[in-house]
Design a protein around this motif. Sequence first.
Motif, PDB file in Angstrom:
ATOM      1  N   ASP A  43      12.022 -11.124   3.449  1.00  0.00           N
ATOM      2  CA  ASP A  43      11.998 -10.108   2.315  1.00  0.00           C
ATOM      3  C   ASP A  43      11.033 -10.816   1.445  1.00  0.00           C
ATOM      4  OD1 ASP A  43      13.360  -8.342   3.922  1.00  0.00           O
ATOM      5  OD2 ASP A  43      15.180  -8.581   2.596  1.00  0.00           O
ATOM      6  N   VAL A  44      10.129  -9.890   0.889  1.00  0.00           N
ATOM      7  CA  VAL A  44       9.425 -10.292  -0.126  1.00  0.00           C
ATOM      8  C   VAL A  44       9.342  -9.128  -1.134  1.00  0.00           C
ATOM      9  CG1 VAL A  44       7.778 -11.970   1.055  1.00  0.00           C
ATOM     10  CG2 VAL A  44       7.294  -9.534   1.150  1.00  0.00           C
ATOM     11  N   GLU A  45       8.921  -9.293  -2.485  1.00  0.00           N
ATOM     12  CA  GLU A  45       8.659  -8.438  -3.303  1.00  0.00           C
ATOM     13  C   GLU A  45       7.228  -8.248  -3.512  1.00  0.00           C
ATOM     14  OE1 GLU A  45      10.611  -9.989  -7.113  1.00  0.00           O
ATOM     15  OE2 GLU A  45      12.422  -9.508  -6.535  1.00  0.00           O
ATOM     16  N   ILE A  46       6.778  -6.939  -3.389  1.00  0.00           N
ATOM     17  CA  ILE A  46       5.396  -6.615  -3.493  1.00  0.00           C
ATOM     18  C   ILE A  46       5.203  -5.594  -4.738  1.00  0.00           C
ATOM     19  CG2 ILE A  46       3.643  -5.144  -2.090  1.00  0.00           C
ATOM     20  CD1 ILE A  46       5.378  -6.134   0.302  1.00  0.00           C
ATOM     21  N   ARG A  47       4.094  -5.996  -5.445  1.00  0.00           N
ATOM     22  CA  ARG A  47       3.835  -4.786  -6.544  1.00  0.00           C
ATOM     23  C   ARG A  47       2.389  -4.344  -6.447  1.00  0.00           C
ATOM     24  NH1 ARG A  47       5.173  -5.032 -11.867  1.00  0.00           N
ATOM     25  NH2 ARG A  47       6.490  -6.869 -11.434  1.00  0.00           N
ATOM     26  N   LEU A  48       2.566  -3.187  -6.157  1.00  0.00           N
ATOM     27  CA  LEU A  48       1.259  -2.532  -6.188  1.00  0.00           C
ATOM     28  C   LEU A  48       1.292  -1.533  -7.534  1.00  0.00           C
ATOM     29  CD1 LEU A  48      -1.004  -1.005  -4.639  1.00  0.00           C
ATOM     30  CD2 LEU A  48       0.322   0.514  -3.659  1.00  0.00           C
ATOM     31  N   LEU A  49       0.257  -2.085  -8.415  1.00  0.00           N
ATOM     32  CA  LEU A  49       0.138  -1.531  -9.626  1.00  0.00           C
ATOM     33  C   LEU A  49       1.355  -1.609 -10.180  1.00  0.00           C
ATOM     34  CD1 LEU A  49      -2.286   1.410  -8.860  1.00  0.00           C
ATOM     35  CD2 LEU A  49      -2.954  -1.027  -9.638  1.00  0.00           C
ATOM     36  N   VAL A  53       8.344  -3.463  -5.170  1.00  0.00           N
ATOM     37  CA  VAL A  53       9.398  -2.878  -3.922  1.00  0.00           C
ATOM     38  C   VAL A  53       9.744  -4.173  -3.078  1.00  0.00           C
ATOM     39  CG1 VAL A  53       9.159  -1.847  -1.712  1.00  0.00           C
ATOM     40  CG2 VAL A  53       7.776  -0.786  -3.515  1.00  0.00           C
ATOM     41  N   THR A  54      10.777  -4.187  -2.638  1.00  0.00           N
ATOM     42  CA  THR A  54      11.104  -5.536  -1.944  1.00  0.00           C
ATOM     43  C   THR A  54      11.409  -4.836  -0.326  1.00  0.00           C
ATOM     44  OG1 THR A  54      12.784  -6.272  -3.585  1.00  0.00           O
ATOM     45  CG2 THR A  54      13.075  -6.854  -1.359  1.00  0.00           C
ATOM     46  N   MET A  55      10.565  -5.825   0.407  1.00  0.00           N
ATOM     47  CA  MET A  55      10.566  -5.234   1.942  1.00  0.00           C
ATOM     48  C   MET A  55      10.415  -6.340   2.581  1.00  0.00           C
ATOM     49  SD  MET A  55       6.940  -3.390   1.933  1.00  0.00           S
ATOM     50  CE  MET A  55       6.923  -2.594   3.563  1.00  0.00           C
ATOM     51  N   LEU A  57       8.376  -9.012   4.927  1.00  0.00           N
ATOM     52  CA  LEU A  57       6.972  -9.213   5.008  1.00  0.00           C
ATOM     53  C   LEU A  57       6.275  -8.684   6.120  1.00  0.00           C
ATOM     54  CD1 LEU A  57       4.621 -10.702   3.679  1.00  0.00           C
ATOM     55  CD2 LEU A  57       5.654 -12.983   4.982  1.00  0.00           C
ATOM     56  N   TRP A  58       6.780  -8.653   7.312  1.00  0.00           N
ATOM     57  CA  TRP A  58       6.173  -8.350   8.434  1.00  0.00           C
ATOM     58  C   TRP A  58       5.789  -6.635   8.355  1.00  0.00           C
ATOM     59  CZ3 TRP A  58       7.927  -3.854  10.847  1.00  0.00           C
ATOM     60  CH2 TRP A  58       9.269  -3.542  10.872  1.00  0.00           C
ATOM     61  N   GLY A  59       6.636  -5.960   7.645  1.00  0.00           N
ATOM     62  CA  GLY A  59       6.165  -4.485   7.246  1.00  0.00           C
ATOM     63  C   GLY A  59       4.909  -4.466   6.162  1.00  0.00           C
ATOM     64  N   ALA A  60       4.839  -5.365   5.324  1.00  0.00           N
ATOM     65  CA  ALA A  60       3.663  -5.275   4.623  1.00  0.00           C
ATOM     66  C   ALA A  60       2.440  -5.560   5.378  1.00  0.00           C
ATOM     67  CB  ALA A  60       3.894  -6.340   3.278  1.00  0.00           C
ATOM     68  N   LEU A  61       2.557  -6.668   6.136  1.00  0.00           N
ATOM     69  CA  LEU A  61       1.442  -7.398   6.886  1.00  0.00           C
ATOM     70  C   LEU A  61       1.062  -6.297   7.896  1.00  0.00           C
ATOM     71  CD1 LEU A  61       2.426 -10.748   7.685  1.00  0.00           C
ATOM     72  CD2 LEU A  61       0.580 -10.006   6.187  1.00  0.00           C
ATOM     73  N   LEU A  62       1.991  -5.640   8.637  1.00  0.00           N
ATOM     74  CA  LEU A  62       1.782  -4.507   9.555  1.00  0.00           C
ATOM     75  C   LEU A  62       1.098  -3.148   8.875  1.00  0.00           C
ATOM     76  CD1 LEU A  62       2.191  -3.759  12.393  1.00  0.00           C
ATOM     77  CD2 LEU A  62       4.220  -2.595  11.880  1.00  0.00           C
ATOM     78  N   ILE A  63       1.308  -2.795   7.699  1.00  0.00           N
ATOM     79  CA  ILE A  63       0.644  -1.724   6.853  1.00  0.00           C
ATOM     80  C   ILE A  63      -0.804  -2.502   6.533  1.00  0.00           C
ATOM     81  CG2 ILE A  63       0.674  -0.609   4.638  1.00  0.00           C
ATOM     82  CD1 ILE A  63       3.841  -0.801   4.778  1.00  0.00           C
ATOM     83  N   ALA A  64      -0.877  -3.486   6.195  1.00  0.00           N
ATOM     84  CA  ALA A  64      -2.164  -3.853   5.708  1.00  0.00           C
ATOM     85  C   ALA A  64      -3.144  -4.215   6.932  1.00  0.00           C
ATOM     86  CB  ALA A  64      -2.240  -5.243   5.423  1.00  0.00           C
ATOM     87  N   TRP A  65      -2.734  -4.337   8.163  1.00  0.00           N
ATOM     88  CA  TRP A  65      -3.348  -4.409   9.421  1.00  0.00           C
ATOM     89  C   TRP A  65      -3.818  -3.174  10.118  1.00  0.00           C
ATOM     90  CZ3 TRP A  65      -1.878  -2.827  14.595  1.00  0.00           C
ATOM     91  CH2 TRP A  65      -2.897  -3.213  15.442  1.00  0.00           C
ATOM     92  N   GLY A  66      -2.895  -1.977   9.911  1.00  0.00           N
ATOM     93  CA  GLY A  66      -3.083  -0.659  10.024  1.00  0.00           C
ATOM     94  C   GLY A  66      -4.092  -0.231   9.432  1.00  0.00           C
TER      95      GLY A  66
END
Length: 88
Positions: A43-49, A53-55, A57-66
């Motif tokens: 799990d990682v903390e991601i800040r978008l502006l 969000v805590t999610m 890492l594979w989910g964040a990488l998959l979104i970026a890949w998509g």
Amino acid sequence: MAETSTDHKAHTPFFSRPGVRRLLPFVLISAIALVFIFQNRSDVEIRLLVPQVTMPLWGALLIAWGLGMLACAFTLRRRTNRHSRRTR
């Protein structure tokens, strides 16, 4: 009507076809990227502006890949449309 050997096109090997040769690097890079994505499961903390969000890492990488795949598809589609207008 009887078919003769001159009626058929010469058989080209599968990996010599232009469509396959363009698709092969895409498939290899995508496979490597997906293995990398699903190996990172913490799990990682991601800040978008503003929101944070805590999610996984594979989910964040998959979104970026998509999103990258969509951008690539959009760019390639525009490029082929532009070339088809020039040939007319």
